[in-house]
Every structure is written in C-alpha cells, then in structure tokens.
Design a protein around this motif. Structure first.
Motif, PDB file in Angstrom:
ATOM      1  N   VAL A  74       0.837  -1.205   0.000  1.00 55.50           N
ATOM      2  CA  VAL A  74       0.000   0.000   0.000  1.00 55.50           C
ATOM      3  C   VAL A  74       0.872   1.255   0.000  1.00 55.50           C
ATOM      4  N   ALA A  75       1.932   1.234   0.795  1.00 60.58           N
ATOM      5  CA  ALA A  75       2.824   2.400   0.875  1.00 60.58           C
ATOM      6  C   ALA A  75       3.468   2.692  -0.477  1.00 60.58           C
ATOM      7  N   LEU A  76       3.868   1.651  -1.196  1.00 63.29           N
ATOM      8  CA  LEU A  76       4.492   1.858  -2.512  1.00 63.29           C
ATOM      9  C   LEU A  76       3.491   2.446  -3.503  1.00 63.29           C
ATOM     10  N   LEU A  77       2.278   1.933  -3.497  1.00 62.30           N
ATOM     11  CA  LEU A  77       1.259   2.422  -4.438  1.00 62.30           C
ATOM     12  C   LEU A  77       0.864   3.866  -4.156  1.00 62.30           C
ATOM     13  N   THR A  78       0.912   4.252  -2.891  1.00 62.61           N
ATOM     14  CA  THR A  78       0.497   5.618  -2.532  1.00 62.61           C
ATOM     15  C   THR A  78       1.668   6.590  -2.459  1.00 62.61           C
ATOM     16  N   GLY A  79       2.895   6.081  -2.531  1.00 61.28           N
ATOM     17  CA  GLY A  79       4.066   6.956  -2.453  1.00 61.28           C
ATOM     18  C   GLY A  79       4.408   7.380  -1.051  1.00 61.28           C
ATOM     19  N   PHE A  80       3.977   6.627  -0.065  1.00 64.85           N
ATOM     20  CA  PHE A  80       4.195   6.963   1.344  1.00 64.85           C
ATOM     21  C   PHE A  80       5.635   6.648   1.745  1.00 64.85           C
ATOM     22  N   GLN A 145      12.929   8.936  -8.076  1.00 65.20           N
ATOM     23  CA  GLN A 145      12.527  10.337  -8.242  1.00 65.20           C
ATOM     24  C   GLN A 145      11.218  10.471  -9.025  1.00 65.20           C
ATOM     25  N   TYR A 146      10.874   9.420  -9.755  1.00 67.15           N
ATOM     26  CA  TYR A 146       9.631   9.464 -10.532  1.00 67.15           C
ATOM     27  C   TYR A 146       8.413   9.003  -9.724  1.00 67.15           C
ATOM     28  N   ILE A 147       8.649   8.580  -8.486  1.00 67.57           N
ATOM     29  CA  ILE A 147       7.534   8.145  -7.635  1.00 67.57           C
ATOM     30  C   ILE A 147       7.041   9.344  -6.836  1.00 67.57           C
ATOM     31  N   LYS A 148       5.797   9.717  -7.043  1.00 69.18           N
ATOM     32  CA  LYS A 148       5.198  10.853  -6.351  1.00 69.18           C
ATOM     33  C   LYS A 148       4.043  10.371  -5.471  1.00 69.18           C
ATOM     34  N   PRO A 149       3.931  10.897  -4.249  1.00 63.24           N
ATOM     35  CA  PRO A 149       2.809  10.507  -3.380  1.00 63.24           C
ATOM     36  C   PRO A 149       1.483  11.011  -3.933  1.00 63.24           C
ATOM     37  N   VAL A 150       0.427  10.250  -3.700  1.00 67.15           N
ATOM     38  CA  VAL A 150      -0.906  10.632  -4.188  1.00 67.15           C
ATOM     39  C   VAL A 150      -1.574  11.525  -3.138  1.00 67.15           C
ATOM     40  N   GLY A 151      -1.064  12.727  -2.973  1.00 69.33           N
ATOM     41  CA  GLY A 151      -1.598  13.647  -1.978  1.00 69.33           C
ATOM     42  C   GLY A 151      -0.774  13.618  -0.709  1.00 69.33           C
ATOM     43  N   GLY A 157      -3.530   7.917   5.601  1.00 73.87           N
ATOM     44  CA  GLY A 157      -4.797   7.269   5.946  1.00 73.87           C
ATOM     45  C   GLY A 157      -4.886   5.846   5.425  1.00 73.87           C
ATOM     46  N   LEU A 158      -4.442   5.633   4.182  1.00 72.97           N
ATOM     47  CA  LEU A 158      -4.518   4.298   3.582  1.00 72.97           C
ATOM     48  C   LEU A 158      -3.557   3.322   4.256  1.00 72.97           C
ATOM     49  N   VAL A 159      -2.367   3.801   4.610  1.00 72.86           N
ATOM     50  CA  VAL A 159      -1.405   2.935   5.297  1.00 72.86           C
ATOM     51  C   VAL A 159      -1.932   2.531   6.674  1.00 72.86           C
ATOM     52  N   LEU A 160      -2.448   3.488   7.425  1.00 72.32           N
ATOM     53  CA  LEU A 160      -3.017   3.179   8.743  1.00 72.32           C
ATOM     54  C   LEU A 160      -4.210   2.230   8.620  1.00 72.32           C
ATOM     55  N   ALA A 161      -5.049   2.480   7.622  1.00 70.68           N
ATOM     56  CA  ALA A 161      -6.210   1.622   7.413  1.00 70.68           C
ATOM     57  C   ALA A 161      -5.786   0.196   7.057  1.00 70.68           C
TER      58      ALA A 161
END
Length: 373
Positions: A74-80, A145-151, A157-161
């Motif tokens: 989840v962290a990778l997909l969201t850029g966390f 460097q091309y990985i940007k967080p989605v907000g 929130g998604l990682v905690l969830a």
C-alpha cells in the motif's frame, strides 16, 4: 521512463498486497511454514539455540510478516515514505529470495508457502518470481525520483487503514477459521478417499546394489551380477533412479488411535450417520473460551445420539480434562500433531461428519452455531 516506473510500481505493490492477503486468511499456515524452516536449520546446527527461540516465536513473526507485506504494498502504491518503503521492500525481497533459493537448491523443504496453501507454486516458480521482483525493486530504487505521493493525507490514511484491516482479518480467522479453506479437510471432502493413493499415481523407481565382502575388501554388485558363495553379504543400497509423480495422497498423515493404541481411523470415519470430531491441538489455551459451548454441544450430541470424539495430539491432558475433571465420558483419540494443525486452523475446531465426508467446520468461537443447526 515515468510510465515504466509506474508499471513496475503497480506490479510490485499489487503483488505484495496480494501475497500478504492470501496468507492473512490463514496466518497459522505461514506460522507452521516458518516453524518448518527453523526446525530444519536447528537440526542442521545453524545456531540451534537461536533457531529454537525463533521456532517458539513463529506466530508473532508470521503476523508481523503478513502485515508488513500488505502495508509496504500500500505504501508503494500511494508513495508513502518512498525511500524507506523501497529499502524495506528490497530487504524483504533479499530475505524472500534467500528462502526460495534454499528451498530450490537444498531440497530439504518442499515449498516456501509464498502464496499460502491456496496458490501452491513449485520451488522454481517461486524463485523466478522473487528474482523478477528483486529486479523490479532495484529499478524502482534507481528511479525513485519518478515516484510521487498521491496527496499528503491520503497515503497516511490508507497505510493506517491497511495496518488495522490486515491485523483485524488475521485475528478474525484465528477464531473463526480461514475465510477460504484450501486444505484437504475442507467442507465436502471425503477424508477416506483422500487417504488413498491417486488413481494416476506414478511410483518412484529405484535401483538396488548389494555390498559383499571378501578378504577384507568390500565391493558393490548389481542385482543381476551377484558374486559367488565365497563372498559375504554386508548391505543393500537403494538409489532413486526416476522420480515418480502424484504418488502422495492428499491426506497422508491422518490416523486416529484409541487409548489401547489401536488404529480406529477406518472404523470411525467409515460409520454411517452423523457424528462430531472435536479437534484439539493441545490444552494450552484458555478452555473458558469454549468450555460452555462444548457442554452445549455434548448435550446436543447425547440428545440426538450422535457420537462425539475428541481428536488431539495431547491425549493424556485431554483425557484428564474431559473425563476426570469434567464427566463428559467422551472417547479421546490420538492423532499426529501435524495432521491436527492442518485439519484445525483454530484450537479447538469442530467437524460435523456424515460417514467420511466433512459436512461442516467451526472454530471455537462459532461452536454455538453448530449447536443451533
């Protein structure tokens, strides 16, 4: 380049989430697989005291590992925290690749259990998968460097969830049984039939040599070239010439033994009508969680004249609890601990049987549901 990074990021993230979730529906499966590794390594002399300690902590390691897989996906997909996430993913993949290579090249463990029991993979398949993932994560590390967080708030929130959800899922199935049963003891299966050799089984083929001795000299002879009577027979050696296939029954370690040591598997599973098998791995848990429900079950079994058997690897303690401390007077049958752990993913687990076919399964938290049916 950005598109390539996005594709690699999606592949790695989704695979990690899927791998974690497929094991989260049966966390004890990963626990037992970890124990298998630690047991083998301990037996081989690799820091045996440490392996013994890790064996005892396998359940905790299993929960952590499963949770970590999902959360990192989840962290990778969201850029966390991408730097930390990618480094942890790399460390995890190096560890996984070591495990799968050990399985593949040592031959001492049959499978690594990467996707649990629901999606069995061969050692070469799992090793190939891990090498591909290792390359993809290396690529992502180089092009992070091309990985940007989605907000800013959404990734947190998604990682905690995901942490809360995967932990809750594992705790749920430990008391209510796996959401999907992929083992041979699932509802609808005929246990006696699955104990038989598959119809299309091809047996292993062996060659034999015989060791004889004469005048202090030992020599091996083939089966068609045995020496004369002046030689003295010493030993026989068996060598696997050709590996067979599909020659192990799906259930090959399940047998029931009564207090006299008599194998009663065929007798118990071959009886007509309904009966209960109450699987209890050991008496180490809190019996207060299920003792009232068991009493209700016992009363129902007596009322409907249904046999009720205790199946356990800890017969002495179970006999004391059920027939001395409590006057249930039920038959306690001994079964191999590995078979009990495979059949019963919650401790205890109730089976409703009709002949040798499983009609229903309930974890200890749902035994009352079986009583009401």
């Amino acid at each position: 380049m950005k598109i390539s990074v996005t594709i690699a990021r999606i592949i790695v993230g989704v695979l990690f989430i899927f791998s974690g979730l497929i094991k989260a529906i049966d966390p004890l499966g990963l626990t037992y697989k970890m124990q298998e590794f630690f047991e083998v390594w301990g037996r081989e002399g690799y820091i045996t005291p440490l392996m013994n300690w890790m064996y005892k902590c396998s359940f905790v390691f299993s929960i952590i590992m499963i949770t970590l897989e999902v959360v990192l996906g989840v962290a990778l997909l969201t850029g966390f925290y991408k730097k930390l996430t990618l480094r942890l993913l790399m460390l995890l993949m190096i560890f996984f690749t070591f495990l799968t290579s050990y399985v593949l090249f040592s031959g001492k463990i049959a499978t690594c259990g990467c996707f649990g029991d629901c999606i069995p993979l061969t050692p070469i398949q799992t090793f190939t998968k891990d090498i591909i993932l290792l390359l993809l994560i290396s690529f992502l590390l180089l092009k992070q460097q091309y990985i940007k967080p989605v907000g800013e708030v959404l990734p947190v929130g998604l990682v905690l969830a995901s942490v809360i959800a995967v932990c809750f899922l594992q705790m749920y199935v430990l008391t209510h049984l796996p959401l999907t049963d992929c083992l041979p003891y699932k509802k609808g299966n005929d246990l006696l039939q699955l104990r038989k050799m598959p119809a299309n089984a091809i047996p292993d083929q062996f060659t034999y040599s015989f060791v004889y001795q004469k005048a202090g000299v030992s020599k091996s002879f083939g089966a068609t070239q045995l020496p004369d009577s002046t030689w003295t027979y010493v030993d026989r050696k068996q060598t696997l010439a050709k590996k067979g296939s599909n020659n192990v029954p799906l259930i090959n370690d399940f047998s029931l033994t009564d207090s006299a040591g008599v194998d009663v598997t065929e007798t118990v599973l071959g009886q007509a009508g309904d009966y209960y098998l109450f699987f209890l791995k050991d008496m180490e848990g809190n019996t207060a969680n299920w003792s009232t429900a068991f009493t209700n079950l016992w009363q129902k079994a007596k009322k409907q004249n249904r046999p009720l058997y205790i199946v356990t690897a800890d017969r002495d303690k179970a006999t004391i609890f059920f027939n001395r401390k409590n006057q249930y007077q039920v038959q306690v049958l001994t079964c191999d601990a590995t078979a009990v752990k495979t059949a019963a993913r919650a401790n205890p687990t109730l089976f409703l049987m009709k002949g040798s076919v499983v009609q229903g399964k309930w974890g200890w938290a749902d035994i009352d549901k079986a009583v009401k049916n």
